[in-house]
Design a protein around this motif. Structure first.
Motif, PDB file in Angstrom:
ATOM      1  N   THR A 152       1.225  -1.075   0.273  1.00  0.00           N
ATOM      2  CA  THR A 152      -0.010   0.058   0.151  1.00  0.00           C
ATOM      3  C   THR A 152       0.826   1.467  -0.206  1.00  0.00           C
ATOM      4  OG1 THR A 152      -1.446  -1.672   0.749  1.00  0.00           O
ATOM      5  CG2 THR A 152      -2.125   1.323   1.786  1.00  0.00           C
ATOM      6  N   LYS A 153       2.092   1.087   1.200  1.00  0.00           N
ATOM      7  CA  LYS A 153       2.648   2.671   0.925  1.00  0.00           C
ATOM      8  C   LYS A 153       3.543   2.440  -0.747  1.00  0.00           C
ATOM      9  CE  LYS A 153       5.550   3.066   4.864  1.00  0.00           C
ATOM     10  NZ  LYS A 153       6.396   2.872   5.677  1.00  0.00           N
ATOM     11  N   LEU A 154       3.941   1.503  -1.318  1.00  0.00           N
ATOM     12  CA  LEU A 154       4.664   1.551  -2.406  1.00  0.00           C
ATOM     13  C   LEU A 154       3.602   2.089  -3.360  1.00  0.00           C
ATOM     14  CD1 LEU A 154       6.936  -1.374  -2.885  1.00  0.00           C
ATOM     15  CD2 LEU A 154       7.159   0.953  -2.020  1.00  0.00           C
ATOM     16  N   GLN A 155       2.201   2.028  -3.247  1.00  0.00           N
ATOM     17  CA  GLN A 155       1.619   1.839  -3.950  1.00  0.00           C
ATOM     18  C   GLN A 155       0.895   3.809  -4.426  1.00  0.00           C
ATOM     19  OE1 GLN A 155      -0.146   0.814  -6.727  1.00  0.00           O
ATOM     20  NE2 GLN A 155      -1.600   2.556  -7.954  1.00  0.00           N
ATOM     21  N   PHE A 156       0.657   4.399  -2.926  1.00  0.00           N
ATOM     22  CA  PHE A 156       0.169   5.333  -2.976  1.00  0.00           C
ATOM     23  C   PHE A 156       1.850   6.510  -2.731  1.00  0.00           C
ATOM     24  CE2 PHE A 156      -2.882   4.840   0.174  1.00  0.00           C
ATOM     25  CZ  PHE A 156      -3.394   5.797   0.346  1.00  0.00           C
ATOM     26  N   LEU A 157       3.693   5.889  -2.515  1.00  0.00           N
ATOM     27  CA  LEU A 157       4.255   6.360  -3.190  1.00  0.00           C
ATOM     28  C   LEU A 157       4.568   6.443  -4.671  1.00  0.00           C
ATOM     29  CD1 LEU A 157       6.968   5.119  -1.034  1.00  0.00           C
ATOM     30  CD2 LEU A 157       6.570   8.031  -1.013  1.00  0.00           C
ATOM     31  N   HIS A 158       4.257   5.397  -5.599  1.00  0.00           N
ATOM     32  CA  HIS A 158       4.121   5.513  -7.105  1.00  0.00           C
ATOM     33  C   HIS A 158       2.965   6.731  -7.417  1.00  0.00           C
ATOM     34  CE1 HIS A 158       3.988   4.221 -11.038  1.00  0.00           C
ATOM     35  NE2 HIS A 158       2.780   3.496 -10.870  1.00  0.00           N
ATOM     36  N   ASP A 159       1.983   6.713  -7.040  1.00  0.00           N
ATOM     37  CA  ASP A 159       0.805   7.938  -7.765  1.00  0.00           C
ATOM     38  C   ASP A 159       0.626   9.090  -6.884  1.00  0.00           C
ATOM     39  OD1 ASP A 159      -1.107   5.492  -7.484  1.00  0.00           O
ATOM     40  OD2 ASP A 159      -1.684   5.536  -6.353  1.00  0.00           O
ATOM     41  N   ALA A 160       1.679   9.357  -5.518  1.00  0.00           N
ATOM     42  CA  ALA A 160       2.260  10.595  -5.533  1.00  0.00           C
ATOM     43  C   ALA A 160       3.357  11.069  -6.923  1.00  0.00           C
ATOM     44  CB  ALA A 160       3.004  10.971  -4.346  1.00  0.00           C
ATOM     45  N   VAL A 161       4.122  10.132  -7.054  1.00  0.00           N
ATOM     46  CA  VAL A 161       5.801  10.291  -7.917  1.00  0.00           C
ATOM     47  C   VAL A 161       4.544  10.910  -9.342  1.00  0.00           C
ATOM     48  CG1 VAL A 161       6.837   9.471  -9.675  1.00  0.00           C
ATOM     49  CG2 VAL A 161       6.955   9.096  -7.220  1.00  0.00           C
ATOM     50  N   GLN A 162       3.132   9.659 -10.079  1.00  0.00           N
ATOM     51  CA  GLN A 162       3.108  10.004 -11.064  1.00  0.00           C
ATOM     52  C   GLN A 162       2.227  11.519 -11.253  1.00  0.00           C
ATOM     53  OE1 GLN A 162       3.028   8.320 -13.824  1.00  0.00           O
ATOM     54  NE2 GLN A 162       5.133   6.834 -12.820  1.00  0.00           N
ATOM     55  N   SER A 163       2.256  12.721 -10.125  1.00  0.00           N
ATOM     56  CA  SER A 163       1.471  13.059 -10.193  1.00  0.00           C
ATOM     57  C   SER A 163       2.215  14.111 -10.316  1.00  0.00           C
ATOM     58  CB  SER A 163       0.712  13.937  -8.862  1.00  0.00           C
ATOM     59  OG  SER A 163       1.883  13.960  -7.610  1.00  0.00           O
ATOM     60  N   ARG A 164       3.375  14.206 -10.073  1.00  0.00           N
ATOM     61  CA  ARG A 164       4.313  15.216 -10.468  1.00  0.00           C
ATOM     62  C   ARG A 164       5.514  15.629 -11.566  1.00  0.00           C
ATOM     63  NH1 ARG A 164       3.647  19.010  -8.673  1.00  0.00           N
ATOM     64  NH2 ARG A 164       6.504  19.774  -8.538  1.00  0.00           N
ATOM     65  N   ASP A 165       4.512  14.182 -12.830  1.00  0.00           N
ATOM     66  CA  ASP A 165       5.154  14.502 -14.450  1.00  0.00           C
ATOM     67  C   ASP A 165       5.514  15.671 -14.834  1.00  0.00           C
ATOM     68  OD1 ASP A 165       4.991  11.807 -14.509  1.00  0.00           O
ATOM     69  OD2 ASP A 165       2.989  11.071 -15.954  1.00  0.00           O
ATOM     70  N   ASP A 166       4.981  16.487 -14.581  1.00  0.00           N
ATOM     71  CA  ASP A 166       5.194  17.614 -14.816  1.00  0.00           C
ATOM     72  C   ASP A 166       6.595  18.203 -15.065  1.00  0.00           C
ATOM     73  OD1 ASP A 166       4.850  18.257 -13.052  1.00  0.00           O
ATOM     74  OD2 ASP A 166       4.217  20.496 -12.721  1.00  0.00           O
ATOM     75  N   LEU A 167       6.984  18.239 -14.170  1.00  0.00           N
ATOM     76  CA  LEU A 167       9.080  18.296 -13.913  1.00  0.00           C
ATOM     77  C   LEU A 167       9.483  17.433 -14.681  1.00  0.00           C
ATOM     78  CD1 LEU A 167       8.510  19.390 -10.111  1.00  0.00           C
ATOM     79  CD2 LEU A 167       8.477  20.961 -11.764  1.00  0.00           C
TER      80      LEU A 167
END
Length: 610
Positions: free
Chosen positions: A314-329
């Motif tokens: 679950t933690k890895l999935q949340f971290l992956h989702d948070a990272v995907q939200s930074r694709d603009d950078l």
């Protein structure tokens, strides 16, 4: 909860022949008919129903934090949510013509009873209206034919009276329904709250209670009509961000709404219990009632549920989702559009401008591509299950997003620093680990950096290869003596054992790496270090030594001068050496005598004699 409701619905429909009635679409006319002409009866069949429908309403206390009465916002949100879900017209009709569900003691299984008074009254009004219209028609018809007589005038008077009375009754009912249709309960309560000194009005709470009871009766009516149980689930969030007095007001409103054992309300408090308990204990109007906030919560909350520790996946999935939200950078350079200069100027100047701009764009493109690669590498370390870094990330989505948002800025600053001359420098993995360290243990990291800075200022700085953990360990005892002064700052830190494992084993940062990363750190509050430096400076001050007494030194100085003037010849030096040494001892005793007296209380003899 929705899955549980669907499962119960399917199980219930397998044993019965009826089906739930709809309250929207083509079911609205039937609902209005039941609201006006039928009265619901609470039967044993209804009480045994297990199928349930949940109505979810969200209440964010932060949106109403600026109001004086936060609990009024809770009640208005509840009324508005139910009105919006079932429609304004059914609730308005029930407010005017509805009847409270009744309970019968006999074994009758009928859930509906005809409202004879309403039916007879409506028939009487319609009959009176028809009679009045008929009399008016006869009187007007006779007058048009030229048969004016006293009987025609009498028919006209009776017809007008009957039409007026019956029409006014119907118009009053329609007006009341229209008034409730356009003036909702929320507007009523807001109007009461907006009045000056509304708290001193005795009828204020009575009016609010009436509105809540009307809402409860309407839900009970819909339970019998739909042939299912209804539960209104109110999700209360943001309560731990409000003032203590307003938190108490919301909890009192919840207790008031739940005081009725048959109230169809379920409240879910999404709060931090420690903050809520502190608010209850600090509220002035709860003295003696909530001296212990946790005991008060135990008396209020009937189902405590603490969110368990987040698992690895679950933690890895949340971290992956948070990272995907930074694709603009990460992919900004892919959407960059080349800039073309205008046609102004000569051909040579334009060619030079194009070449310079192309070179700048190529250089900037390489820098952005390298920065994107480093940011992607750093963020990948966060949710890589083969790396141990995710174990130090907290089980909090807000903290995860804070770390993910900080990593691109830190990596870009680090890249800029390396371009200016520091080509070695930390790696992207070390950069993201440093961001996690500053986010999780800001107090301990600030203490290690402050101790390192103080040692550099005194000239005893450790080598660049020395570990930062060794610097912290050597000064940990001093930090322990400052726990009272730094209590609020120490509360920001995470698990101390994880801090030791982080710096001591998994990420052993050196002094040189810490100094290099400190210049790129943006998520560490530097005021913590300044406060620690001030406390260290104050604690390092020593009290001044006591001044010497001049009255004792003057005779001794004269005695030493006389002894020097009567110095013996050289041949007698050996015999008088012992005497001179003895005289020096006496002088030395006489010189230290005032200091020795200051170490004892009056009346207490010194261990060395008089």
């Amino acid at each position: 909860m929705q899955q549980e409701a669907a499962q119960r619905e399917s199980e219930e429909l397998q044993h019965v022949q009826w089906r739930p009635r709809a309250v929207s679409g083509w079911g609205v006319p039937q609902l209005l008919w039941y609201l006006v002409f039928l009265q619901p009866i609470i039967t044993e069949v209804h009480l045994r129903r297990r199928n349930v429908q949940f109505l979810f309403i969200r209440f964010s206390a932060w949106q109403y934090a600026g109001t004086d009465k936060l609990w009024a916002g809770l009640v208005t949100t509840l009324c508005e949510g139910i009105r919006h879900h079932y429609g304004a017209l059914p609730f308005s009709v029930y407010s005017v013509l509805g009847n409270k569900p009744a309970t019968r003691q006999d074994c009758c299984q009928s859930e509906w009873h005809c409202r004879r008074r309403v039916c007879l009254g409506l028939l009487a009004l319609l009959a009176a209206l028809g009679l009045g219209v008929g009399l008016l028609y006869l009187s007007l018809g006779g007058h048009a034919l030229g048969h004016g007589s006293p009987s025609g005038s009498l028919l006209k008077v009776f017809g007008g009276a009957a039409t007026t009375l019956s029409g006014s009754g119907l118009l009053m009912a329609v007006y009341s329904v229209g008034k409730h249709l356009f003036v909702s309960q929320r507007k009523k309560i807001e109007r009461l709250v907006s009045r000056e000194k509304f708290g001193s009005q005795l009828g204020f709470m009575c009016e609010v209670k009436k509105e809540v009871e009307l809402l409860t009766d309407f839900l009970c009516f819909l339970e019998i009509y739909q042939r299912r149980r209804l539960r209104v689930v109110l999700e209360v969030t943001g309560l731990d961000t409000c003032y203590p007095e307003r938190v108490v007001g919301v909890l009192n409103a919840i207790n008031t709404l739940l005081s009725d054992s048959h109230a169809p309300f379920i409240f879910i408090l999404v709060v931090d219990p420690s903050i809520l308990a502190a608010c209850l204990e600090s509220a002035g109007n709860m003295k003696g009632t909530a001296d212990n906030g946790y005991l008060f919560l135990n008396r209020t909350v009937t189902l405590p549920f603490s969110v368990p520790i987040m698992g690895r996946r679950t933690k890895l999935q949340f971290l992956h989702d948070a990272v995907q939200s930074r694709d603009d950078l990460l992919y900004r350079e892919m959407t960059r559009k080349p800039w073309l200069p205008g046609n102004a100027g000569g051909e040579s100047a334009q060619l030079l401008a194009v070449q310079a701009q192309a070179g700048t764009e190529r250089g900037q493109g390489r820098i952005d591509a390298e920065a994107a690669r480093r940011i992607q590498e750093a963020l990948f370390c966060l949710h890589d299950e083969r790396d141990c870094l995710y174990e130090y990330v907290p089980d909090n989505v807000v903290s995860m997003r804070r770390i993910v948002n900080t990593v691109p800025i830190t990596v870009r600053l680090l890249q800029q620093q390396q371009q200016q001359g520091d080509f070695g420098g930390p790696t992207p993995r070390q950069a993201v680990a440093w961001v996690v360290l500053a986010n999780q243990w800001p107090c301990r990291l600030s203490w290690a950096l402050q101790c390192l800075e103080d040692r550099q200022q005194t000239g005893g700085a450790p080598e660049g290869r020395a570990r930062l953990w060794d610097v912290f360990r050597d000064n940990s005892r001093e930090l322990h003596t400052m726990t009272k002064a730094l209590q609020n700052v120490l509360d920001l830190d995470g698990d101390p054992e994880l801090f030791e494992r982080f710096l001591g084993a998994d990420f052993p940062f050196t002094v040189a790496e810490a100094q290099s990363l400190l210049r790129c750190t943006v998520n560490l509050d530097h005021s913590i270090r300044r406060r620690m430096g001030l406390i260290r400076a104050v604690s390092a001050l020593k009290p001044p030594s006591p001044p010497k007494s001049p009255t004792r030194d003057t005779p001794n100085a004269a005695h030493r001068a006389n002894s020097a003037s009567r110095a013996p010849p050289l041949g007698r030096a050996s015999r008088q050496a012992g005497e001179g040494h003895h005289a020096g001892d006496l002088a030395h005793r006489g010189k230290l005598w005032p200091v020795a007296c200051a170490l004892f209380r009056p009346g207490q003899s010194s261990p060395g004699g008089p």
